[in-house]
Design a protein around this motif. Structure first.
Motif, PDB file in Angstrom:
ATOM      1  N   LYS A  15       0.837  -1.210   0.000  1.00 27.40           N
ATOM      2  CA  LYS A  15       0.000   0.000   0.000  1.00 27.40           C
ATOM      3  C   LYS A  15       0.872   1.259   0.000  1.00 27.40           C
ATOM      4  O   LYS A  15       0.640   2.200  -0.748  1.00 27.40           O
ATOM      5  CB  LYS A  15      -0.903  -0.021   1.244  1.00 27.40           C
ATOM      6  N   GLU A  16       1.911   1.261   0.856  1.00 27.92           N
ATOM      7  CA  GLU A  16       2.804   2.424   0.942  1.00 27.92           C
ATOM      8  C   GLU A  16       3.577   2.616  -0.360  1.00 27.92           C
ATOM      9  O   GLU A  16       3.782   3.742  -0.809  1.00 27.92           O
ATOM     10  CB  GLU A  16       3.784   2.265   2.109  1.00 27.92           C
ATOM     11  N   MET A  17       3.997   1.505  -0.969  1.00 29.79           N
ATOM     12  CA  MET A  17       4.740   1.617  -2.222  1.00 29.79           C
ATOM     13  C   MET A  17       3.859   2.222  -3.312  1.00 29.79           C
ATOM     14  O   MET A  17       4.284   3.102  -4.060  1.00 29.79           O
ATOM     15  CB  MET A  17       5.274   0.249  -2.653  1.00 29.79           C
ATOM     16  N   ARG A  18       2.647   1.748  -3.334  1.00 31.51           N
ATOM     17  CA  ARG A  18       1.713   2.278  -4.350  1.00 31.51           C
ATOM     18  C   ARG A  18       1.490   3.776  -4.120  1.00 31.51           C
ATOM     19  O   ARG A  18       1.529   4.568  -5.070  1.00 31.51           O
ATOM     20  CB  ARG A  18       0.394   1.515  -4.264  1.00 31.51           C
ATOM     21  N   ARG A  19       1.297   4.169  -2.873  1.00 29.81           N
ATOM     22  CA  ARG A  19       1.057   5.587  -2.548  1.00 29.81           C
ATOM     23  C   ARG A  19       2.252   6.441  -2.967  1.00 29.81           C
ATOM     24  O   ARG A  19       2.093   7.497  -3.583  1.00 29.81           O
ATOM     25  CB  ARG A  19       0.806   5.729  -1.036  1.00 29.81           C
ATOM     26  N   LEU A  20       3.462   5.949  -2.672  1.00 32.53           N
ATOM     27  CA  LEU A  20       4.666   6.725  -2.995  1.00 32.53           C
ATOM     28  C   LEU A  20       4.922   6.759  -4.494  1.00 32.53           C
ATOM     29  O   LEU A  20       5.349   7.788  -5.039  1.00 32.53           O
ATOM     30  CB  LEU A  20       5.879   6.151  -2.275  1.00 32.53           C
ATOM     31  N   GLU A  21       4.654   5.647  -5.132  1.00 31.97           N
ATOM     32  CA  GLU A  21       4.832   5.623  -6.602  1.00 31.97           C
ATOM     33  C   GLU A  21       3.966   6.686  -7.256  1.00 31.97           C
ATOM     34  O   GLU A  21       4.404   7.388  -8.171  1.00 31.97           O
ATOM     35  CB  GLU A  21       4.458   4.236  -7.155  1.00 31.97           C
ATOM     36  N   GLU A  22       2.761   6.814  -6.752  1.00 33.80           N
ATOM     37  CA  GLU A  22       1.847   7.809  -7.326  1.00 33.80           C
ATOM     38  C   GLU A  22       2.274   9.220  -6.947  1.00 33.80           C
ATOM     39  O   GLU A  22       2.298  10.120  -7.778  1.00 33.80           O
ATOM     40  CB  GLU A  22       0.423   7.543  -6.840  1.00 33.80           C
ATOM     41  N   LYS A  23       2.660   9.378  -5.677  1.00 33.07           N
ATOM     42  CA  LYS A  23       3.045  10.709  -5.208  1.00 33.07           C
ATOM     43  C   LYS A  23       4.300  11.200  -5.919  1.00 33.07           C
ATOM     44  O   LYS A  23       4.419  12.374  -6.258  1.00 33.07           O
ATOM     45  CB  LYS A  23       3.279  10.657  -3.695  1.00 33.07           C
ATOM     46  N   LEU A  24       5.241  10.283  -6.136  1.00 26.30           N
ATOM     47  CA  LEU A  24       6.515  10.663  -6.764  1.00 26.30           C
ATOM     48  C   LEU A  24       6.422  10.637  -8.300  1.00 26.30           C
ATOM     49  O   LEU A  24       7.379  11.029  -8.974  1.00 26.30           O
ATOM     50  CB  LEU A  24       7.638   9.729  -6.314  1.00 26.30           C
ATOM     51  N   ALA A  25       5.312  10.175  -8.781  1.00 25.25           N
ATOM     52  CA  ALA A  25       5.094  10.047 -10.240  1.00 25.25           C
ATOM     53  C   ALA A  25       6.256   9.320 -10.899  1.00 25.25           C
ATOM     54  O   ALA A  25       6.882   9.822 -11.844  1.00 25.25           O
ATOM     55  CB  ALA A  25       4.882  11.420 -10.866  1.00 25.25           C
ATOM     56  N   LEU A  26       6.566   8.152 -10.380  1.00 23.02           N
ATOM     57  CA  LEU A  26       7.720   7.399 -10.875  1.00 23.02           C
ATOM     58  C   LEU A  26       7.461   6.832 -12.265  1.00 23.02           C
ATOM     59  O   LEU A  26       6.315   6.488 -12.586  1.00 23.02           O
ATOM     60  CB  LEU A  26       8.026   6.240  -9.907  1.00 23.02           C
ATOM     61  N   PRO A  27       8.491   6.734 -13.091  1.00 23.02           N
ATOM     62  CA  PRO A  27       8.307   6.103 -14.413  1.00 23.02           C
ATOM     63  C   PRO A  27       7.986   4.620 -14.241  1.00 23.02           C
ATOM     64  O   PRO A  27       8.367   4.016 -13.234  1.00 23.02           O
ATOM     65  CB  PRO A  27       9.667   6.298 -15.102  1.00 23.02           C
ATOM     66  N   PRO A  28       7.301   4.030 -15.219  1.00 24.07           N
ATOM     67  CA  PRO A  28       6.811   2.648 -15.075  1.00 24.07           C
ATOM     68  C   PRO A  28       7.905   1.633 -14.731  1.00 24.07           C
ATOM     69  O   PRO A  28       7.664   0.694 -13.973  1.00 24.07           O
ATOM     70  CB  PRO A  28       6.206   2.341 -16.446  1.00 24.07           C
ATOM     71  N   GLU A  29       9.109   1.808 -15.248  1.00 23.75           N
ATOM     72  CA  GLU A  29      10.153   0.802 -14.988  1.00 23.75           C
ATOM     73  C   GLU A  29      10.590   0.779 -13.513  1.00 23.75           C
ATOM     74  O   GLU A  29      11.194  -0.181 -13.049  1.00 23.75           O
ATOM     75  CB  GLU A  29      11.364   0.993 -15.914  1.00 23.75           C
ATOM     76  N   GLN A  30      10.286   1.867 -12.805  1.00 28.77           N
ATOM     77  CA  GLN A  30      10.658   1.899 -11.369  1.00 28.77           C
ATOM     78  C   GLN A  30       9.493   1.487 -10.477  1.00 28.77           C
ATOM     79  O   GLN A  30       9.619   1.471  -9.264  1.00 28.77           O
ATOM     80  CB  GLN A  30      11.114   3.301 -10.988  1.00 28.77           C
ATOM     81  N   ARG A  31       8.360   1.199 -11.088  1.00 26.78           N
ATOM     82  CA  ARG A  31       7.164   0.887 -10.287  1.00 26.78           C
ATOM     83  C   ARG A  31       6.973  -0.624 -10.136  1.00 26.78           C
ATOM     84  O   ARG A  31       7.418  -1.394 -10.985  1.00 26.78           O
ATOM     85  CB  ARG A  31       5.912   1.451 -10.964  1.00 26.78           C
ATOM     86  N   ILE A  32       6.276  -0.972  -9.074  1.00 25.40           N
ATOM     87  CA  ILE A  32       5.836  -2.365  -8.999  1.00 25.40           C
ATOM     88  C   ILE A  32       4.389  -2.465  -9.477  1.00 25.40           C
ATOM     89  O   ILE A  32       3.936  -3.508  -9.904  1.00 25.40           O
ATOM     90  CB  ILE A  32       6.000  -2.963  -7.585  1.00 25.40           C
ATOM     91  N   TYR A  33       3.663  -1.335  -9.384  1.00 22.23           N
ATOM     92  CA  TYR A  33       2.285  -1.281  -9.910  1.00 22.23           C
ATOM     93  C   TYR A  33       2.344  -0.608 -11.278  1.00 22.23           C
ATOM     94  O   TYR A  33       2.214   0.601 -11.393  1.00 22.23           O
ATOM     95  CB  TYR A  33       1.389  -0.491  -8.947  1.00 22.23           C
ATOM     96  N   LYS A  34       2.586  -1.413 -12.293  1.00 20.15           N
ATOM     97  CA  LYS A  34       2.835  -0.841 -13.605  1.00 20.15           C
ATOM     98  C   LYS A  34       1.555  -0.432 -14.328  1.00 20.15           C
ATOM     99  O   LYS A  34       1.591   0.249 -15.348  1.00 20.15           O
ATOM    100  CB  LYS A  34       3.641  -1.820 -14.458  1.00 20.15           C
ATOM    101  N   ASP A  35       0.389  -0.869 -13.831  1.00 21.96           N
ATOM    102  CA  ASP A  35      -0.870  -0.576 -14.486  1.00 21.96           C
ATOM    103  C   ASP A  35      -1.265   0.890 -14.324  1.00 21.96           C
ATOM    104  O   ASP A  35      -2.159   1.365 -14.990  1.00 21.96           O
ATOM    105  CB  ASP A  35      -1.979  -1.484 -13.949  1.00 21.96           C
ATOM    106  N   ARG A  36      -0.633   1.580 -13.352  1.00 19.73           N
ATOM    107  CA  ARG A  36      -1.057   2.950 -13.091  1.00 19.73           C
ATOM    108  C   ARG A  36      -0.241   3.950 -13.906  1.00 19.73           C
ATOM    109  O   ARG A  36       0.941   3.756 -14.081  1.00 19.73           O
ATOM    110  CB  ARG A  36      -0.909   3.271 -11.614  1.00 19.73           C
TER     111      ARG A  36
END
Lengths: 297, 252
Positions: B231-252
């Protein structure tokens, strides 16, 4: 004509004679029911283990160890002082001393034999107290294990891991080191009492002097630090120094408080502490012999 | 015999002079190994009274500390918070290496006394209640900090401090530091590292670092793919607007 076998040459120092006096002393002490103190120790342990049920089981074990080791130290010290203080006056009163010394027994053997007898009694008493302590610890530990087994009945791996952790917390080889340091302290006290009783005029005087030395011996390190921190007058520093030189520093043998909470005693450190105890005993026995050798009986 | 007695005393004094340096060195060695941790100062005499002080000095320091803890239990039952604090202050001075005393003291001050102060009807104003609560929380924190100073290798105390900072002081950065320090110690529970990262994730401006730490945990394997971590990873990925290759939730 029959010829009598030649008498063996009298030896100046005989370990066999020392052993005989030590055995006799140990028997006498046992008959005096000094071990009744153990009953008190047992009652204290059982009483405290009942009182501690309100705490969590980790805290209970911790407190049980503290109380048991503290009681072993106090009862051991009491035994050492009271039993030794009574020994010489009783031997004089019952004339046993004259019977022994009328034989070709050097006084040094008498002093040494008496001390070894007392040390044997202290070893037995501390061993029995330790045994009782371990027994109560074992019974409590088994009780907690049963509670754990009831609450974790479905998870055998978790139960085994918790029981292993519990056993490691409760029974630690350092408890043996605690027993050894207590024994060293009680032997120092017994030797000091023996020395004082060689010149004391009464048993009460001996007990009073040694009890005072006991408190000074425990307090002197704190007092020394206090005086040093105060940077007081030269005379107060000199007095602190005099006290430190004359009285034994008994705090050095007080390692049980930390051992009970799991602080490990390095073997070298334990060895040095025990060697210091042995050194104290040797010096007090030497001083006792110096006085006793010329004592008019 | 008097001459012999004087001779014996002279012997003791002479030997005393010889043994003193050895004893001083041995005592220093014992202190370095963790013994004689308590500073039984003369101020304790006032706190313990004559008998308690003598008992503490004569080899029963731990026993006196335990008796004070037992008394503290009764003080807790009688809701005497001031006395409870005093008893734990004294007990911890006597036996600073006993983990359970620091644990009990911080728990009573941080969770029982502070809560009781918060709901104390004698304080008419909310501000008064908050101030009283804060005072007990500070006492709890003080116990834990002194406990850590006495037992620097004890992860449990860092865990308790982290939880106090997180839940009572609402300071996720301090909580993260406490959990993180505890996690590096031998015998630390595995969740301390996770808690440290979770708390860091709540600190504004530290999101990148928090994400890196959560990612490092995630990469350890499926055993670390816990709901809060995900949950925290997803929240941070969205907040930091990380590129898809750095995400674990690639669908977003």
């Amino acid at each position: 004509m029959s010829t009598a076998a030649p008498l063996p040459a009298h030896r100046l120092f005989s370990p066999a004679r020392v052993g005989a006096i030590a055995r006799n002393t140990l028997t006498e002490l046992t008959r005096q029911k000094v071990f009744y103190l153990l009953l008190l120790f047992g009652l204290l342990l059982i009483g405290s283990s009942v009182l501690l049920v309100r705490f969590s089981f980790q805290d209970q074990f911790q407190m049980l160890k503290d109380i048991s080791l503290g009681a072993m130290s106090i009862f051991g010290s009491l035994l050492a002082i009271l039993a030794t203080a009574a020994m010489l006056p009783r031997d004089i009163e019952e004339r046993t001393l004259y019977t022994i010394l009328a034989k070709p027994v050097p006084r040094v053997e008498y002093v040494l034999g008496k001390f070894l007898g007392i040390a044997g009694m202290l070893a037995c008493a501390l061993f029995l107290m330790g045994l009782l302590f371990l027994l109560i610890l074992f019974v409590r530990e088994r009780g907690v294990e049963a509670e754990m087994a009831a609450s974790l009945s479905g998870d055998a791996a978790a139960l085994a891991a918790q029981i292993e952790t519990l056993r490691a917390q409760v029974f630690h080889p350092n408890l043996l080191a605690a027993g050894l340091t207590i024994f060293a302290k009680t032997c120092v006290l017994a030797a000091l009492t023996l020395f004082v009783s060689t010149f004391a005029t009464s048993q009460i005087f001996t007990v009073f002097i040694v009890t005072t030395a006991y408190f000074i011996g425990h307090f002197q390190a704190t007092a020394r630090e206090y005086w040093q921190a105060m940077g007081g007058a030269a005379w107060s520093k000199a007095f602190a120094g005099f006290v430190a030189i004359l009285f034994p520093d008994l705090q050095i043998f007080n390692l049980v408080d930390e051992i009970a909470v799991g602080v490990a005693v390095p073997l070298a450190l334990l060895g040095k502490t025990l060697v210091l105890g042995g050194f104290y005993v040797l010096i007090y026995l030497l001083a006792a012999q110096l006085v006793f050798a010329q004592k008019e009986l | 015999m008097l001459r012999r007695l004087l001779l014996a005393l002279a012997l003791l004094l002479l030997v005393g002079v010889v043994r003193l340096p050895f004893e001083t060195a041995l005592q220093a060695e014992q202190r370095a190994a963790g013994f004689h941790a308590a500073r039984v100062g003369l101020d304790l005499r006032q706190r313990l009274g004559q008998t308690g002080f003598l008992a503490a000095l004569s080899g029963c320091r731990a026993v006196v500390a335990d008796l004070l803890c037992i008394e503290a239990y009764s003080a807790w039952e009688r809701v005497e918070w001031g006395r409870l604090n005093w008893l734990f202050e004294t007990a911890s001075s006597l036996q600073p290496r006993a983990l359970f005393i620091w644990e009990m003291a911080s728990w009573h001050m941080g969770y029982n006394a502070s809560r009781a102060a918060r709901e104390d009807p004698r304080w008419k104003l909310e501000a008064q209640r908050r101030r009283a609560e804060r005072q007990y929380l500070e006492l709890s924190r003080g116990f834990l900090q002194r406990g850590i100073a006495a037992l620097p290798n004890e992860p449990k105390l860092y865990e308790l401090l982290g939880t106090l900072e997180r839940d009572k002081f609402n300071d996720p950065l301090a909580a993260s530091v406490a959990y993180g320090t505890g996690a590096t110690l031998p015998g630390a529970k595995g969740y301390l590292r996770r808690f440290s990262a979770y708390c860091l994730a709540q600190v504004p401006g530290r999101e990148v670092e928090a994400h890196a730490r959560l990612r490092a945990l995630y990469d350890l394997g499926p055993q670390e793919h816990l709901p809060t971590l995900l949950k925290e990873m997803r929240r941070l990925e969205e907040k930091l607007a990380l590129p898809p290759e750095q995400r674990i939730y690639k669908d977003r």
